[in-house]
Motif scaffolding. Structure first.
Motif, PDB file in Angstrom:
ATOM      1  N   ASP A 130       0.821  -1.210   0.000  1.00  0.00           N
ATOM      2  CA  ASP A 130       0.000   0.000   0.000  1.00  0.00           C
ATOM      3  C   ASP A 130       0.858   1.264   0.000  1.00  0.00           C
ATOM      4  N   LEU A 131       1.976   1.214   0.707  1.00  0.00           N
ATOM      5  CA  LEU A 131       2.782   2.413   0.952  1.00  0.00           C
ATOM      6  C   LEU A 131       3.826   2.693  -0.129  1.00  0.00           C
ATOM      7  N   VAL A 132       4.207   1.682  -0.900  1.00  0.00           N
ATOM      8  CA  VAL A 132       5.354   1.804  -1.811  1.00  0.00           C
ATOM      9  C   VAL A 132       4.898   1.542  -3.241  1.00  0.00           C
ATOM     10  N   GLU A 133       5.356   2.364  -4.169  1.00  0.00           N
ATOM     11  CA  GLU A 133       4.979   2.177  -5.567  1.00  0.00           C
ATOM     12  C   GLU A 133       5.629   0.913  -6.128  1.00  0.00           C
ATOM     13  N   PRO A 134       5.003   0.308  -7.144  1.00  0.00           N
ATOM     14  CA  PRO A 134       5.472  -0.992  -7.645  1.00  0.00           C
ATOM     15  C   PRO A 134       6.942  -1.034  -8.054  1.00  0.00           C
ATOM     16  N   ALA A 135       7.486   0.065  -8.571  1.00  0.00           N
ATOM     17  CA  ALA A 135       8.854   0.051  -9.101  1.00  0.00           C
ATOM     18  C   ALA A 135       9.911  -0.184  -8.029  1.00  0.00           C
ATOM     19  N   VAL A 136       9.578   0.042  -6.753  1.00  0.00           N
ATOM     20  CA  VAL A 136      10.575  -0.130  -5.694  1.00  0.00           C
ATOM     21  C   VAL A 136      10.076  -1.049  -4.575  1.00  0.00           C
ATOM     22  N   ARG A 137       9.076  -1.855  -4.866  1.00  0.00           N
ATOM     23  CA  ARG A 137       8.580  -2.759  -3.826  1.00  0.00           C
ATOM     24  C   ARG A 137       9.597  -3.832  -3.474  1.00  0.00           C
ATOM     25  N   GLY A 138      10.354  -4.304  -4.450  1.00  0.00           N
ATOM     26  CA  GLY A 138      11.398  -5.271  -4.134  1.00  0.00           C
ATOM     27  C   GLY A 138      12.377  -4.714  -3.123  1.00  0.00           C
ATOM     28  N   ARG A 139      12.753  -3.456  -3.288  1.00  0.00           N
ATOM     29  CA  ARG A 139      13.657  -2.805  -2.337  1.00  0.00           C
ATOM     30  C   ARG A 139      13.038  -2.729  -0.945  1.00  0.00           C
ATOM     31  N   ALA A 140      11.743  -2.376  -0.868  1.00  0.00           N
ATOM     32  CA  ALA A 140      11.073  -2.279   0.432  1.00  0.00           C
ATOM     33  C   ALA A 140      11.002  -3.634   1.113  1.00  0.00           C
ATOM     34  N   PHE A 141      10.581  -4.661   0.353  1.00  0.00           N
ATOM     35  CA  PHE A 141      10.512  -6.000   0.943  1.00  0.00           C
ATOM     36  C   PHE A 141      11.912  -6.516   1.270  1.00  0.00           C
ATOM     37  N   GLY A 142      12.897  -6.178   0.445  1.00  0.00           N
ATOM     38  CA  GLY A 142      14.267  -6.584   0.731  1.00  0.00           C
ATOM     39  C   GLY A 142      14.781  -5.964   2.016  1.00  0.00           C
ATOM     40  N   HIS A 143      14.421  -4.695   2.274  1.00  0.00           N
ATOM     41  CA  HIS A 143      14.828  -4.028   3.524  1.00  0.00           C
ATOM     42  C   HIS A 143      14.267  -4.754   4.738  1.00  0.00           C
ATOM     43  N   ILE A 144      12.976  -5.096   4.677  1.00  0.00           N
ATOM     44  CA  ILE A 144      12.349  -5.768   5.818  1.00  0.00           C
ATOM     45  C   ILE A 144      12.937  -7.153   6.024  1.00  0.00           C
ATOM     46  N   ARG A 145      13.147  -7.897   4.917  1.00  0.00           N
ATOM     47  CA  ARG A 145      13.732  -9.226   5.059  1.00  0.00           C
ATOM     48  C   ARG A 145      15.170  -9.152   5.562  1.00  0.00           C
ATOM     49  N   ALA A 146      15.919  -8.142   5.121  1.00  0.00           N
ATOM     50  CA  ALA A 146      17.296  -7.989   5.600  1.00  0.00           C
ATOM     51  C   ALA A 146      17.326  -7.707   7.095  1.00  0.00           C
TER      52      ALA A 146
END
Length: 339
Positions: A130-146
């Motif tokens: 909801d909070l992050v645009e599709p082009a950088v969702r991998g980065r957002a999910f990668g941050h949380i997983r890291a």
């Protein structure tokens, strides 16, 4: 309109950063306990290798079953209430491992802990989408997983240092796991907020999630992969069988978690630059290759690098999988899709 480079340089939303810290402290608490469970079950509670498999199998099944209605309900109720409840439940239940007297009690505590995980996981991932645009969702999910895996790396180290100072006091360590759990709850309460522009769906349809034809192949692939993914507890048992001293087994978990964390931090960005489907497929292939090597390797010098590759595979696949789910989800149904 933002260029690709500008999109990658935009800071992540505060709620996403906060969710990274909740993942860090949750896994710090959980993984101070998790690597010690095989030996604790067998030595203290009279369990067996079957008990080790059962505790993880039941716990993961509970988390998976709960995730479906939780994600769907979050589409109309809001993400934050379920995220808060899920983290709070785990924070309170997890330390009870220090009070169990039988393998069945350990299964119950671990299942209740994973019940909390099942409640929060899909709403949390949907909130990120909801909070992050599709082009950088991998980065957002990668941050949380890291951040998640960084906590998982620190947890065994804390456990090892504690047991060096206080040998045989595993139960005390388990009880102290309440402290980082309470920090997690406080972070969610203070800093995590629902996305203001989220499009809710009607409550009457929330518990009847529907997948379209694009989502079914992904669901089938994830199911097949999950069937082949053994409990990581068996990596620890394998390390012990090949000669790692019991006091140093947490270091194996530390190494696997560092591999996950370091890979996830960069793999999310790769998933954004490549197609996330490609990053996901590469992660699964690495996982298969690593476990295939472990099946035939009888030497510790070969097994330890292969265990690290298992961590790399997870670090690559996890952000990519979440990015793919978010891309395929219908408007207003992110929680249902993640569930």
């Amino acid at each position: 309109m933002k260029t690709t480079g500008e999109k990658f340089s935009v800071p992540l939303p505060p709620t996403v950063r906060a969710l990274g810290w909740t993942s860090f402290f949750t896994d710090l608490s959980s993984e101070a306990i998790y690597p010690l469970l095989p030996a604790f079950l067998i030595r203290e509670l009279g369990g067996s290798a079957l008990s080790v498999g059962m505790i993880d199998g039941v716990a993961n099944a509970v988390a998976a079953i709960v995730r479906l209605p939780s994600g769907a309900v979050s589409d109309w109720l809001g993400r934050r209430p379920l995220v808060l409840f899920g983290y709070g439940l785990s924070a309170l239940v997890r330390p009870l491992m220090g009070l169990v007297a039988s393998p069945l009690g350990a299964v119950a505590v671990r299942a209740a802990d994973r019940f909390g995980k099942g409640i929060r996981s899909a709403p949390r991932d949907a909130l990120v989408a909801d909070l992050v645009e599709p082009a950088v969702r991998g980065r957002a999910f990668g941050h949380i997983r890291a951040m998640d895996h960084a906590g998982a790396a620190l947890g065994p180290l804390v456990a090892m240092l504690f047991l060096l100072l206080f040998p045989g006091r595993e139960r005390t360590l388990f009880l102290l796991a309440v402290l980082p759990g309470l920090v997690t709850f406080a972070v969610v309460w203070r800093f995590v907020r629902d996305a203001p522009a989220r499009t809710p769906i009607a409550a009457r349809t929330a518990l009847a999630p529907q997948l379209d034809r694009r989502q079914w192949p992904l669901l089938a692939a994830v199911a097949v992969w999950a069937l082949g993914a053994s409990s990581e507890q068996f990596l620890l048992l394998r390390a012990a069988e090949l000669g790692v001293p019991a006091a140093l087994v947490p270091l194996v978990w530390l190494g696997v978690s560092l591999a996950k964390s370091g890979t996830a931090m960069y793999a999310g960005r790769l998933a954004d630059r490549w197609k996330p489907q490609r990053a996901l497929a590469i992660g699964w292939l690495l996982f298969a290759a690593a476990y295939g090597g472990l099946a035939v390797s009888g030497h510790l010098a070969a097994a330890l690098p292969l265990m690290a590759i298992v961590g790399v595979a997870y670090g690559l696949a996890e952000p990519a999988e979440r990015a793919v789910v978010s891309l395929l989800a219908a408007e207003g149904r992110q929680g249902s899709a993640f569930g």
